[in-house]
Write an enzyme that holds these catalytic residues in place. Structure first.
Site, PDB file in Angstrom:
ATOM      1  N   LYS A 152       0.870  -1.283  -0.017  1.00 35.08           N
ATOM      2  CA  LYS A 152       0.016   0.013   0.187  1.00 35.08           C
ATOM      3  C   LYS A 152       1.001   1.194   0.144  1.00 35.08           C
ATOM      4  O   LYS A 152       1.506   1.519   0.915  1.00 35.08           O
ATOM      5  CB  LYS A 152      -0.881   0.028   1.235  1.00 35.08           C
ATOM      6  CG  LYS A 152      -1.922   1.096   0.905  1.00 35.08           C
ATOM      7  CD  LYS A 152      -2.435   1.747   2.347  1.00 35.08           C
ATOM      8  CE  LYS A 152      -1.853   3.003   2.629  1.00 35.08           C
ATOM      9  NZ  LYS A 152      -1.771   4.083   1.866  1.00 35.08           N
ATOM     10  N   GLU A 227       9.766   1.193  10.727  1.00 42.96           N
ATOM     11  CA  GLU A 227      10.540   2.454  10.387  1.00 42.96           C
ATOM     12  C   GLU A 227       9.899   3.519  10.632  1.00 42.96           C
ATOM     13  O   GLU A 227       9.333   3.967   9.871  1.00 42.96           O
ATOM     14  CB  GLU A 227      11.098   2.214   9.027  1.00 42.96           C
ATOM     15  CG  GLU A 227      12.022   0.527   8.819  1.00 42.96           C
ATOM     16  CD  GLU A 227      13.385   0.567   9.576  1.00 42.96           C
ATOM     17  OE1 GLU A 227      13.825   1.474  10.142  1.00 42.96           O
ATOM     18  OE2 GLU A 227      13.857  -0.614   9.409  1.00 42.96           O
ATOM     19  N   GLU A 354      10.448  16.065  15.094  1.00 44.48           N
ATOM     20  CA  GLU A 354      10.837  15.746  13.574  1.00 44.48           C
ATOM     21  C   GLU A 354       9.985  16.787  12.737  1.00 44.48           C
ATOM     22  O   GLU A 354       8.772  16.510  12.261  1.00 44.48           O
ATOM     23  CB  GLU A 354      10.366  14.503  13.165  1.00 44.48           C
ATOM     24  CG  GLU A 354      10.960  14.089  11.907  1.00 44.48           C
ATOM     25  CD  GLU A 354      10.456  12.625  11.464  1.00 44.48           C
ATOM     26  OE1 GLU A 354       9.337  12.389  11.498  1.00 44.48           O
ATOM     27  OE2 GLU A 354      11.428  11.993  10.837  1.00 44.48           O
TER      28      GLU A 354
HETATM   29  P1  NAD Z   1       1.857   8.404   7.864  1.00 49.63           P
HETATM   30  O1  NAD Z   1       2.429   7.439   9.006  1.00 49.63           O
HETATM   31  O2  NAD Z   1       1.114   9.311   7.938  1.00 49.63           O
HETATM   32  O3  NAD Z   1       1.678   7.262   6.736  1.00 49.63           O
HETATM   33  C1  NAD Z   1       2.478   6.295   6.407  1.00 49.63           C
HETATM   34  C2  NAD Z   1       1.739   5.147   5.575  1.00 49.63           C
HETATM   35  O4  NAD Z   1       0.755   4.733   6.469  1.00 49.63           O
HETATM   36  C3  NAD Z   1       0.775   5.739   4.517  1.00 49.63           C
HETATM   37  O5  NAD Z   1       0.887   4.810   3.507  1.00 49.63           O
HETATM   38  C4  NAD Z   1      -0.357   5.760   5.188  1.00 49.63           C
HETATM   39  O6  NAD Z   1      -1.623   5.655   4.264  1.00 49.63           O
HETATM   40  C5  NAD Z   1      -0.602   4.665   6.149  1.00 49.63           C
HETATM   41  N1  NAD Z   1      -1.579   4.962   7.182  1.00 49.63           N
HETATM   42  C6  NAD Z   1      -1.899   5.879   7.830  1.00 49.63           C
HETATM   43  N2  NAD Z   1      -2.889   5.694   8.701  1.00 49.63           N
HETATM   44  C7  NAD Z   1      -3.101   4.420   8.795  1.00 49.63           C
HETATM   45  C8  NAD Z   1      -3.492   3.609   9.857  1.00 49.63           C
HETATM   46  N3  NAD Z   1      -4.497   3.953  10.498  1.00 49.63           N
HETATM   47  N4  NAD Z   1      -3.333   2.070   9.541  1.00 49.63           N
HETATM   48  C9  NAD Z   1      -2.522   1.498   8.642  1.00 49.63           C
HETATM   49  N5  NAD Z   1      -1.893   2.251   7.619  1.00 49.63           N
HETATM   50  C10 NAD Z   1      -2.033   3.882   7.927  1.00 49.63           C
HETATM   51  O7  NAD Z   1       3.477   8.834   7.682  1.00 49.63           O
HETATM   52  P2  NAD Z   1       3.839   9.941   6.324  1.00 49.63           P
HETATM   53  O8  NAD Z   1       3.441  11.270   6.661  1.00 49.63           O
HETATM   54  O9  NAD Z   1       3.309   9.130   4.765  1.00 49.63           O
HETATM   55  O10 NAD Z   1       5.594   9.663   6.257  1.00 49.63           O
HETATM   56  C11 NAD Z   1       6.268  10.380   7.034  1.00 49.63           C
HETATM   57  C12 NAD Z   1       6.915   9.559   8.241  1.00 49.63           C
HETATM   58  O11 NAD Z   1       7.438   8.506   7.772  1.00 49.63           O
HETATM   59  C13 NAD Z   1       7.990  10.606   9.118  1.00 49.63           C
HETATM   60  O12 NAD Z   1       7.628  10.538  10.211  1.00 49.63           O
HETATM   61  C14 NAD Z   1       9.178   9.869   8.669  1.00 49.63           C
HETATM   62  O13 NAD Z   1      10.420  10.176   9.538  1.00 49.63           O
HETATM   63  C15 NAD Z   1       8.784   8.506   8.624  1.00 49.63           C
HETATM   64  N6  NAD Z   1       9.687   7.724   7.639  1.00 49.63           N
HETATM   65  C16 NAD Z   1      10.547   6.800   8.405  1.00 49.63           C
HETATM   66  C17 NAD Z   1      11.513   6.234   7.718  1.00 49.63           C
HETATM   67  C18 NAD Z   1      12.202   5.175   8.302  1.00 49.63           C
HETATM   68  O14 NAD Z   1      12.978   4.263   7.643  1.00 49.63           O
HETATM   69  N7  NAD Z   1      12.543   5.177   9.539  1.00 49.63           N
HETATM   70  C19 NAD Z   1      11.620   6.302   6.348  1.00 49.63           C
HETATM   71  C20 NAD Z   1      10.797   7.359   5.505  1.00 49.63           C
HETATM   72  C21 NAD Z   1       9.714   7.920   6.358  1.00 49.63           C
END
Ligand code: NAD
Length: 452
Positions: A152, A227, A354
């Site tokens: 997804k 992650e 962050e």
């Molecule tokens: P997010 O948590 O909002 O969304 C990530 C994914 O989760 C999306 O595909 C979203 O649709 C899905 N999602 C949202 N709500 C959900 C739920 N209730 N159940 C299951 N899935 C759900 O994050 P974002 O805003 O897309 O990304 C930014 C974040 O990602 C930042 O905090 C960043 O640090 C982190 N990040 C971490 C790494 C790592 O490897 N540690 C790498 C890249 C990004």
């Protein structure tokens, strides 16, 4: 359907389905049905299919990169690297099916062997900041170990994932083995988490969503790799090559417009060289080329969305301690100039949160112990850099900094053949490297009685 927007122009470039729950269930059922066949593909044949997938990604690097520039505002040079990373990760794990060794353990009265068995259907949930590599780090080892995968992508950035799904089919990977499903996190992502036939979730995203998701996996004892976020420190000691440390610092935090979980968004500088370092940093920041990401010369593009622009802007109110800023284009697009805040007090939001944009906090420290204390003074522990010419100090600080991926006199974090992941609230488990396959297999122990 939902609209996909080019963040550099604000133009709508595609409409993508909001897949409803019933259809997600059908996709999971298809992936479940495809699992025994994929698990039983001979190791050499599974390896060949993954290599063919890698080669098709390679053939289409330019197309995938151009798509990412339009969908995510990534610079074209970054986007080429990202597509190439998917290819390389597939090639790396294509070596795995033939090397998924178990053990033979000495026992009395028989033979004891272990098997590395796939889990079943794996759900891979990806954020918007690095749509291609983060997807590949999940699906490549999962498929290599014999699992089927439902991927997804994030709502904002689904286009390259959809194309990778097509390329997998073109490579001859059977239907149902690797399926991309678009839609909302609260619908599609949530269903992957709660559906009993999904045996493992690989989640990359915010710490907030990740922690809630982990709790939802608990009732089924569902395996989970997380992650999450970061607030990494770039620690600059007085004995370092200050010119090089200052010249590279902007790229350690402003790459991908700061939308990088490994961004070195805090620069900790030894107090005796603080002013000298800031003097060197200013021209380096002003020199970052923020422009149309499709240009080969671009070093930074726009932020991903209007909402994210507002969230980043909130960290730079009128009374923020702005030391200096770089440039950004005017006009349409979610542009944000690289911004340096200094001096930033430990414990304040700019130091602990962050921000996930091109905003860096610079803070002085007194000595090695103070540097370690400040580096560890956040909930995160994903990445970081240490600049010093003293090798002993480099090792002491690297061992004391509670963080998963450190670099000395460099800002590199990710190599697909080395492990990647976070300490503390930055995550759980490790991706990439030689051990990632453990996260996609169960170890089965079998004892065979050989007594007459
Ligand atoms: P997010 O948590 O909002 O969304 C990530 C994914 O989760 C999306 O595909 C979203 O649709 C899905 N999602 C949202 N709500 C959900 C739920 N209730 N159940 C299951 N899935 C759900 O994050 P974002 O805003 O897309 O990304 C930014 C974040 O990602 C930042 O905090 C960043 O640090 C982190 N990040 C971490 C790494 C790592 O490897 N540690 C790498 C890249 C990004």
């Amino acid at each position: 359907m939902f609209s996909v927007v080019n963040p550099a122009t604000e133009d709508v470039i595609a409409e993508v389905p909001r897949t409803p729950v019933e259809q997600v269930d059908e996709i999971i059922a298809t992936a479940r049905a495809a699992f025994p066949g994929w698990r039983d593909v001979a190791p050499g044949d599974r390896a060949r299919l993954l290599r063919r997938f890698a080669e098709l990604v390679d053939t289409n690097v330019e197309e995938l990169a151009a798509l990412e520039v339009r969908n995510s505002g990534h610079t074209i040079s970054n986007a080429r690297w990202e597509a190439g990373n998917v290819r390389d990760v597939l090639h790396f794990y294509a070596g795995a099916p033939e090397r998924l060794h178990g053990m033979q353990i000495p026992v009395a009265g028989g033979v004891d062997v272990t098997f590395k068995e796939p889990l079943g259907v794996v759900g891979v949930i990806v954020p918007w900041n690095f749509p291609m590599p983060i997807a590949g780090w999940g699906f490549a080892p999962a498929l290599a170990a014999g699992n089927t995968v439902v991927l997804k992508p994030a709502e904002l950035t689904p286009l390259t994932a959809l194309r990778l799904g097509e390329l997998a089919l073109e490579a001859g990977i059977p239907p149902g083995v690797f399926t991309v499903v678009t839609g909302q996190g609260s619908v599609v992502g949530e269903r992957l988490v709660t559906h009993p036939d999904i045996r493992k979730i690989v989640f990359t995203g915010s710490t907030e969503v990740g922690t809630a998701l982990m709790a939802k996996c608990a009732p089924q004892v569902k395996r989970v790799t997380l992650e999450l976020g970061g607030k990494s420190a770039n620690i600059v000691f007085a004995d370092s090559d200050l010119e090089k440390a200052a010249a590279t610092a902007p790229y350690g935090v402003f790459d991908n417009a700061g939308q990088d979980c490994c961004a070195r968004s805090r620069i900790l500088v030894e107090r005796t060289v603080f002013d000298h370092f800031m003097g060197l940093l200013e021209p380096a920041v002003k020199g970052v080329r923020v422009e149309d990401p499709a240009l080969d010369s671009a070093e930074m593009g726009p932020l991903i969305s209007a909402a994210h622009h507002a969230s980043v802007s909130a960290y730079v109110p009128d009374d923020a301690p702005v030391a200096f800023r770089g440039n950004a284009p005017d006009g349409p697009g979610f542009w944000f100039a690289p911004t340096v805040l200094a001096p930033v007090a430990p414990g304040t939001p700019a130091f602990t949160d962050e921000i996930f944009g091109p905003v860096v906090a610079v803070t002085p420290f007194d000595d090695e112990a103070d540097a370690i204390r400040l580096a560890n003074a956040t909930d995160y522990g994903l990445s970081g850099s240490i600049w010093t010419r003293d090798l002993g100090r480099a090792f002491r600080v690297a061992r004391a900094y509670e963080s998963g991926n450190l670099s000395v006199n460099s800002h590199s974090s990710v190599r697909y053949w080395t492990p990647f992941g976070g300490y503390k609230r930055s995550g759980l488990g490790r991706e990439l490297g030689p051990d990632a396959l453990d996260a996609f297999t169960e170890t089965k122990n079998v004892f065979i009685d050989t007594e007459e």
